[in-house]
Design a protein around this motif. Structure first.
Motif, short mmCIF file in Angstrom:
data_model
loop_
_atom_site.label_atom_id
_atom_site.label_comp_id
_atom_site.label_asym_id
_atom_site.label_seq_id
_atom_site.Cartn_x
_atom_site.Cartn_y
_atom_site.Cartn_z
N MET A 174 0.85 -1.19 0.00
CA MET A 174 0.00 0.00 0.00
C MET A 174 0.88 1.24 0.00
O MET A 174 1.68 1.46 0.91
N THR A 175 0.80 2.06 -1.04
CA THR A 175 1.56 3.31 -1.11
C THR A 175 0.60 4.45 -1.41
O THR A 175 -0.40 4.28 -2.12
N PHE A 176 0.93 5.61 -0.87
CA PHE A 176 0.12 6.80 -1.14
C PHE A 176 1.00 8.03 -1.01
O PHE A 176 2.11 7.98 -0.47
N ASP A 177 0.50 9.13 -1.52
CA ASP A 177 1.22 10.40 -1.48
C ASP A 177 1.00 11.06 -0.12
O ASP A 177 -0.13 11.35 0.26
N TRP A 178 2.09 11.30 0.63
CA TRP A 178 1.97 11.91 1.95
C TRP A 178 1.27 13.27 1.89
O TRP A 178 0.59 13.67 2.84
N ASN A 179 1.44 13.97 0.78
CA ASN A 179 0.80 15.28 0.66
C ASN A 179 -0.72 15.18 0.66
O ASN A 179 -1.41 16.15 1.00
N ASP A 180 -1.23 14.00 0.30
CA ASP A 180 -2.68 13.83 0.30
C ASP A 180 -3.25 13.86 1.71
O ASP A 180 -4.43 14.18 1.91
N LEU A 181 -2.43 13.52 2.71
CA LEU A 181 -2.89 13.59 4.10
C LEU A 181 -3.19 15.04 4.49
O LEU A 181 -4.10 15.31 5.26
N ARG A 182 -2.40 15.96 3.96
CA ARG A 182 -2.64 17.38 4.25
C ARG A 182 -4.00 17.81 3.69
O ARG A 182 -4.75 18.54 4.35
N ILE A 183 -4.32 17.33 2.50
CA ILE A 183 -5.62 17.65 1.90
C ILE A 183 -6.73 16.97 2.69
O ILE A 183 -7.79 17.56 2.93
N PHE A 184 -6.49 15.72 3.09
CA PHE A 184 -7.48 15.00 3.90
C PHE A 184 -7.78 15.76 5.19
O PHE A 184 -8.95 15.93 5.58
N LEU A 185 -6.74 16.25 5.87
CA LEU A 185 -6.93 16.97 7.13
C LEU A 185 -7.73 18.24 6.92
O LEU A 185 -8.66 18.54 7.69
N GLU A 186 -7.40 18.99 5.89
CA GLU A 186 -8.09 20.25 5.67
C GLU A 186 -9.55 20.03 5.29
O GLU A 186 -10.44 20.75 5.74
N LEU A 187 -9.83 19.01 4.47
CA LEU A 187 -11.21 18.71 4.10
C LEU A 187 -12.00 18.24 5.31
O LEU A 187 -13.19 18.54 5.45
N SER A 188 -11.35 17.48 6.21
CA SER A 188 -12.05 17.03 7.42
C SER A 188 -12.42 18.22 8.30
O SER A 188 -13.42 18.18 9.01
N ARG A 189 -11.62 19.29 8.24
CA ARG A 189 -11.90 20.47 9.05
C ARG A 189 -12.94 21.37 8.41
O ARG A 189 -13.82 21.90 9.08
N GLN A 190 -12.83 21.55 7.10
CA GLN A 190 -13.72 22.48 6.41
C GLN A 190 -15.05 21.83 6.03
O GLN A 190 -16.08 22.50 6.02
N GLY A 191 -15.02 20.56 5.66
CA GLY A 191 -16.25 19.86 5.31
C GLY A 191 -16.78 20.13 3.92
O GLY A 191 -17.76 19.52 3.50
N ARG A 192 -16.11 21.03 3.17
CA ARG A 192 -16.57 21.36 1.82
C ARG A 192 -15.37 21.63 0.93
O ARG A 192 -14.29 22.03 1.39
N LEU A 193 -15.57 21.43 -0.38
CA LEU A 193 -14.45 21.54 -1.32
C LEU A 193 -13.93 22.97 -1.45
O LEU A 193 -12.73 23.20 -1.45
N THR A 194 -14.85 23.93 -1.60
CA THR A 194 -14.41 25.30 -1.91
C THR A 194 -13.56 25.92 -0.80
O THR A 194 -12.47 26.43 -1.08
N PRO A 195 -14.00 25.90 0.48
CA PRO A 195 -13.13 26.47 1.51
C PRO A 195 -11.83 25.69 1.69
O PRO A 195 -10.80 26.27 2.01
N THR A 196 -11.87 24.37 1.45
CA THR A 196 -10.64 23.57 1.53
C THR A 196 -9.66 24.00 0.46
O THR A 196 -8.47 24.21 0.72
N ALA A 197 -10.15 24.14 -0.76
CA ALA A 197 -9.30 24.56 -1.87
C ALA A 197 -8.74 25.96 -1.62
O ALA A 197 -7.56 26.23 -1.90
N ARG A 198 -9.57 26.84 -1.07
CA ARG A 198 -9.12 28.20 -0.79
C ARG A 198 -7.99 28.20 0.24
O ARG A 198 -7.00 28.91 0.09
#
Length: 297
Positions: free
Chosen positions: A1-25
């Motif tokens: 199992m391999t994954f991009d560590w940078n994706d965890l940063r996106i996962f964390l932010e989406l878990s906090r924001q709950g929506r795509l637009t504020p996460t992307a911002r």
């Protein structure tokens, strides 16, 4: 199992924001990138991390399992980055959530001292009529009038503030100065909009009078203060906000008063970060040093 560590940063932010637009911002990417990276992380881990709906993204049980592990990785990475900085200076963004009045009339007036001593810090002050969810990372630190609850949170009382009745000199000249609790029945009041009160503890006027004759309501404490300052009626306000306002005078201080506690909340996973420690200590020291100002008599 391999994954991009940078994706965890996106996962964390989406878990906090709950929506795509504020996460992307927040991450300074586009929404398509957020959606694609989350999908790739789920494929790599063979787990569904979010439930998607019209209201946004919510963590699944697998996502809740991953969250503290991703937070720990982020915490260690931040500590490593700080260590490599070489000057011991804390950097980064810290989001503090609190009610409008204490945020704009007290904390914001003193935050310059923190910025002067720690120029690498950027503080976001979020005022809200409701308590933000630290577990979902809607904020990093909270100051509240009630002890909030949630998994892996550290909550502690760090001070108190007093509240008194205030009115404009013009109003008192027209209607008379109340001297006793019985006199209050003949006066007009400014208060909160009852059906919009999210935290019952802020409906502090009821500590003084149970059936006030209310002539103006607002969900904003600052609007209530402005209305009272311009003669609308009596308002029950925190002394840290009303005492410095030269448009207002206090009445019945010895018999009509209340107090509320101030609670500091931090998520356990963030407590070890230098920037969180610095900001939380600043808030604690500030409130402790301002005890006489906050608890006026």
């Amino acid at each position: 199992m391999t994954f991009d560590w940078n994706d965890l940063r996106i996962f964390l932010e989406l878990s906090r924001q709950g929506r795509l637009t504020p996460t992307a911002r927040r991450l300074k990417v586009d929404t398509a990138t957020v959606s694609r990276r989350i999908a790739e992380l789920e494929r790599a881990l063979e787990l569904r991390l979010f439930d998607r709906s019209a209201s946004g993204f919510t963590l699944t049980k697998a996502g809740e399992w991953l969250l503290p592990k991703a937070e720990a990785i982020q915490s260690h990475a931040n500590e490593i980055a700080l260590g490599l900085d070489g000057n011991g200076a804390a950097t980064g963004c810290v989001r503090i959530a609190m009610m409008e009045g204490i945020g704009s009339q007290y904390v914001a007036c003193r935050i310059g001292d923190l910025s002067a001593n720690h120029p690498g810090l950027m503080v976001e002050l979020v005022t809200s009529p409701m308590i933000l969810n630290l577990t979902r990372r809607e904020a990093d630190i909270s100051l509240s009038f009630v002890p909030i609850s949630g998994p892996r949170l550290t909550i502690k009382p760090i001070g108190k503030f007093s509240l008194f009745l205030y009115a404009s000199p013009d109003y008192l000249a027209r209607r008379g100065v109340p001297r006793t609790m019985a006199d209050l029945k003949n006066h007009d009041f400014v208060d909160y909009v009852e059906d919009l009160i999210q935290i019952r503890e802020v409906h502090w006027l009821l500590d003084v009078i149970k059936n006030p004759r209310v002539v103006f309501r607002s969900s904003s404490m600052l609007a209530q203060q402005a209305a009272a300052a311009h003669g609308a009626g009596l308002a029950f306000l925190p002394s840290f906000s009303a005492e410095p306002d030269k448009r207002l005078v206090s009445v019945m201080k010895t018999v009509a008063r209340a107090e509320r506690s101030i609670y500091l909340g931090i998520h356990d996973e963030l407590d070890g970060l230098p920037r969180i420690r610095i900001v939380s200590k600043f808030l604690e020291d500030m409130i402790r040093n301002d005890t006489r100002f906050l608890m006026q008599t």
